[in-house]
Structure formats: C-alpha cells, structure tokens
Motif scaffolding. Sequence first.
Motif: not given
Length: 694
Positions: A144-151, A179-184
């Motif tokens: 899993n990728v947790i994206g910090v401020d990903f567009p 899965a790629v998840l936004p940090c929020t």
Amino acid sequence: MKKPFAGGDRSRLEVAIESVKLLIQQKMLLAPRDEVGLVLFGTEESENELHAADGGYEHVTTAREINVSDLDFLKFMDDIGATDQEGDFLDGLVVGLDALIKRVGKKAYSKRVFLITDGESPVAGKGDVPQIVNQLLNMEARFNVIGVDFPAEDSHSGTPTQVSNVSLLRELAAEVHGAVLPCTLALSIYKQFRARSVGQVAKFKGPLEIGEDVKIPVIAYTKTREEALPSLKKQSIVSMNSANPDTMAVKMDRSYIVPDDEQREPIDPEQRVKGYKYGKQMVPFSKADEAVLKMEVEKGLQILGFTDKHKVPRHHYMAGCDALVADPSIPNAAVALSSLIHGLVELDRVAIARFVARARASPKLVMLFPHISARYECLFVSALPFAEDIRDYTFSALPTPSSSQLEAADRLVRALDLMVAAEDDDGEPAEALKPKMVFNPVLQRFYQCIQNKALHPDQPLPPLDPNIAEYLMPDATLLKKAEKELRDFASQFTLTKGGEKKSKRKFWREVLEEESEANKRTKAEQPTPMDTDAILTLESVSSSSVRNVGTVDPVTNFKKMLSDRRQDLVSEALSQMKEVILKLVEDSIRDQLFSKASDCVQALRDGCVAEGESKVFNEFLQSLKSTPNSKVKSFWEALRTGRKITLISSEESRDSDVSPRSAQKFIESAPMSVAEPIQASAVPVEEDLLADIE
C-alpha cells in the motif's frame, strides 16, 4: 516532506508521522504480537545493511528493526525531524524488503509493506521496479502506498517530478494488486474503532459421530464470544521508582490461619481441606475426593438426534457460538459434512448433540444448525440449557390492543427499520448497526485512556471521545424521520401517574361487599354462550384462572390454585391461605367466622399433605397454638376440641418428621406460653426457620 500539508498548519512530515503513530498504537492495543519495522529515506546518514555490504542505498536508515511494537517506538517517532536531504523512495523500499525477507524467511507470516511519501524527490533506480514487483509477488506481501498531498489521478497539478513519481507508484501498486491511498483517508481509517486481533485456534478437533458407524472428521472454531475488559495488572510503585526497575510485577502470597489462634501461625497446605456447605454443616472434600468428584469424560461430539428448527426457542441459545467445519486434511470429510448441512437445510431441521470440547471437561447439550453462504458452509454450534439452567418464571398476560394501536405500532416499526436506515457509497438504502461494524464503547474508552496514559503518564485522563459518547445512542437522523410515527404511537397510549395508595382499615362487611361487586363485574365481563366472539374450549373451562385466595370462598380459590397445572402456584396458595385464616380469625365477631376459618385450616392441611409440604402446615399450626392473642387462643381451643385438627404425622406424609404419637399429644396438650419451646419434631421450629433464612 518539509513542505506544509495542504489544508492544514502542519508539515507533510508531521502528517506522515501521525499516520505511523496511529498504526503503532493500534498494533500495541489490538494486535500486540504483530511486528513492525521502520525504514527512513532522505536522512543525513546511510545506515542499512545493504549500504554497509555493497554500498549504494545512500541516505536510507533502518530506524527500527522488525519487532513487536512498544512504547519506545512511539516515543522515537516524536524525535524524527525533517532534513534538507532528498530521498529515493525506491531505495527505501528495497531496503525494507530486504529486512522483511531476512526476518520472515520461509515462515508463513502475513506480510504487508506501507510506503509513505509525497513523491517530490527524484528517483534514480526506476530500473529496479520489475525486480521489486517480482519480489512482492513471490513473498505474497500486500503493498500500500500512502500518498501525502498526491495530486488526483486525472490531475496534473503537482510538480513534474511528483506527477512522474505518482504515476510510477500507481503502476507499481496495480501490478502487485496493491492500492494507493491519500493520507487523509489513511488517517481517518486509523482513527476508526478497531477490534482486537484474535488468532484462529481450533477449539475441538475430532469426529462428528452419528451412531456407531458414521464419523465425520471436523474442526470447531470460536465464532462469537463476549470480549472481556482487559484486566489491570498489579504493579509495585517501589520498584517503579527504583534505579533499576527491571520488573514491576507484584506476586500475591496468600496464607491461611485459624481465627482463634493468637499466634496467627499459617496452616500448612497438607492440613487444609476444602468443604461444601450442606445445610448448616460443612462437608469436607479431600484432594482425592475432588478427583473422584470430577467426571471422567472423554472429548467427543455425538449427535443424539434431529428436531424441527422452530422447536428450539430462541431464548434457549446460551453463551457464544462455534463454527464446525470439515477437516481439510481428511479426504471426503467436506463432502460428507456438506451433505449433512444441505439435508438439514432442505428439511428445516437442526441436530441435537452432546459436546465435550476436551478431556474431563463438562459435557454440554448443544444444537447444530446449518449455514450456507457464498464463501463457506458450516454447522454453527450453540449450547442449550439443562433443566437447572432454565428460569421458569410466570408473567401475567398483556391486554389485547385495539386495531388502531396495532396500526400505530406497525407504522413505528417500519419507520425505524434498520435494514434501510443507512446509505451505501452510491446513496442506496443499506443496513445500519451491523454487528461487524458495532464496537463496544466500554472497550474503546478503555483503549483511549490506555493510549493517553502511556504517552502522557502525568496528565489526567482525557475527556470521553464524542464518537464513543454517541455510540449505541439512538440515531438522531432516523428519529427525526420517524417523528410523526412516534407522536402517533404516543397518542394511542395515554399514560397517567397513579396516585399514592392510602392504607385504610376496613370492616369485614365492607370487604364482603367489595368482593361481591368484583365477582359481579367479572361475571358481567365474561362472554355468554350467545356471544359469537367467545371461543369455548375444554381447556378454558377446566383450567384455573384464580391467582388469589379471597375471603369470600377461600377453600375453592385455594383448591383451584393448587390444581393449576399451567403454572406453579403452590407456594403462593399456601402463603395466602395462612394469611386468610388469620384475617378471618381477627375480623370475627366472637366466633362468627371460626367455622369458616376451620374449613380453611382443614383445606390447608389436606393441600399440604397432597403437595408434600407438611412442614409448612406443622409450623403454622404450632404458631397458632403458641400465639398469645386472645382471639387466636379462642380459635385454637375451638379447633382443638371441635375439628381435632393436629399436626401432619409421618404416617400421612413421608416428608413429615412428626411421629403419630407426637401428633396426638400435640392436640391433647393445653396451649403453650410464648416462652415454652415446641418439641413437635427433633429440630426446633426456630432453628428450622433460621435454616430457611440462610
């Protein structure tokens, strides 16, 4: 990661640290055996095994080796600071996978990799992506990728480097089914309530026996069980404040002494014995007796028979529930169990079985009911009560509601229907309060306090979390939708507060008049033979509906209560009849009601003989004889000389300990004073009464 987080006053690094801390807290509370490691990229140092062995993988640090989470891990997260050094997330990912491989080896662990990044730093080793993909797939590790401020996926609002890196991570996650998840979103998920992780351990493994020849190998697992509140362990404050607090555990040391021993010398274990209170006497049980007392039972699961599903009432389901599945290591076991399951479903039946989960455990009476879903088939096992477990209480019947009241209740139930009370992601009606999504607020509050106390030991406990406070409370939205139905239902049942009852002494003639009027009203309300709505059955004619012994016709009331076989009213009838006898004697003008009271005494005596309650009658008659009241004395003399009613002897009833000679002597002797003891039996009445109280 030093950049400010979008929509907040924190940096991206602080948000990333918070997400990791929430993950660690959940592991410490709910899955304490899970192991977590931490690899940082973009550090000033390069401290990892791959760099030390072959070089490369610079500015990557193995901050925490893979191990169980602890309080030091949480405190370490607070010490992480931002740097000006750029970090290659692919290098960090390779170092993390290397540590995971070395820790797990060939052991069958569930593996998971989280990559937390904002994707702003350039990546040099994109050629390693195919190797990383193969490694994740071979390890069967979730990614899993947790994206910090990903567009957003269809947006190009980020920097060129970020857009390129995010695209690379999305492709990588897609190839390994991650899965790629936004940090929020990750933060909101981690902040949600969670249940404690419980390992799947077999409760029973053996054959499901049907007769002597059919044996299906099965395994039983716990399906539902009440989760107990974790116990608080006793700790030593002295050890905690010492220079080397290796352990703060407190060991309990228990000793036994004789209360009258002035020296208070402890009694050796060899000189102690357990006892069981039998009446007023303690019956000793040695260790050898205890061993014999336990049933020598071998573990097993035997079907006793089958019955209709509706024949087992819902309130007979006891304790938790187990799931019985076929043993996967035995050929044809699944086919045999599936055949039994489908047969039960088609016939709408359940199996009744004897279940002993382990050797020398207490045997249980259980019900096996079938379950078929898209994912699996099994037999659910629910314990059934024995006769001693059932509380056979009797409750009075409820009045019949009117048609308008029934309609109002029907509308209210439909308005508060939980099956359509929630909404799914598409806005469609969905079920609310699913058990899998309903967490225990007491446990969640406990976890909240433990987390706060661990991180801030000197601070007071936090206030109750609003999410916990509102948990299991009525849904305000649902109640608002049902406002009209609630008002209509309330209007159908006007409740008024009853006034306080004032005790008023009544004369005997007033009591007779009131009971006479009550009997007239009862007869007037009963359906006549010409009433077409009345249903006359043999049961309604022969059954007794009397619940009280009145003073108008006490003997008839008393006999009907004793003969009622729908409910046990014997004790109530005996108690009420004794009260009626005393009331008749007290309210009698001279000896006007003595004859009626004598009939009641005779009826009480006959009833006690028939029901095996001779002790109740004998004690009552003894109290009549010894009562100093003048009216009671006169009544006893009339009873003694006229009806010659005496104690129930052992010849008349087996439960009596009064000999025929003692019974005859009792009726011939003069009334005793209050201070004189009554020796009608071997045990004094006062002692018997005290035994009953105890």
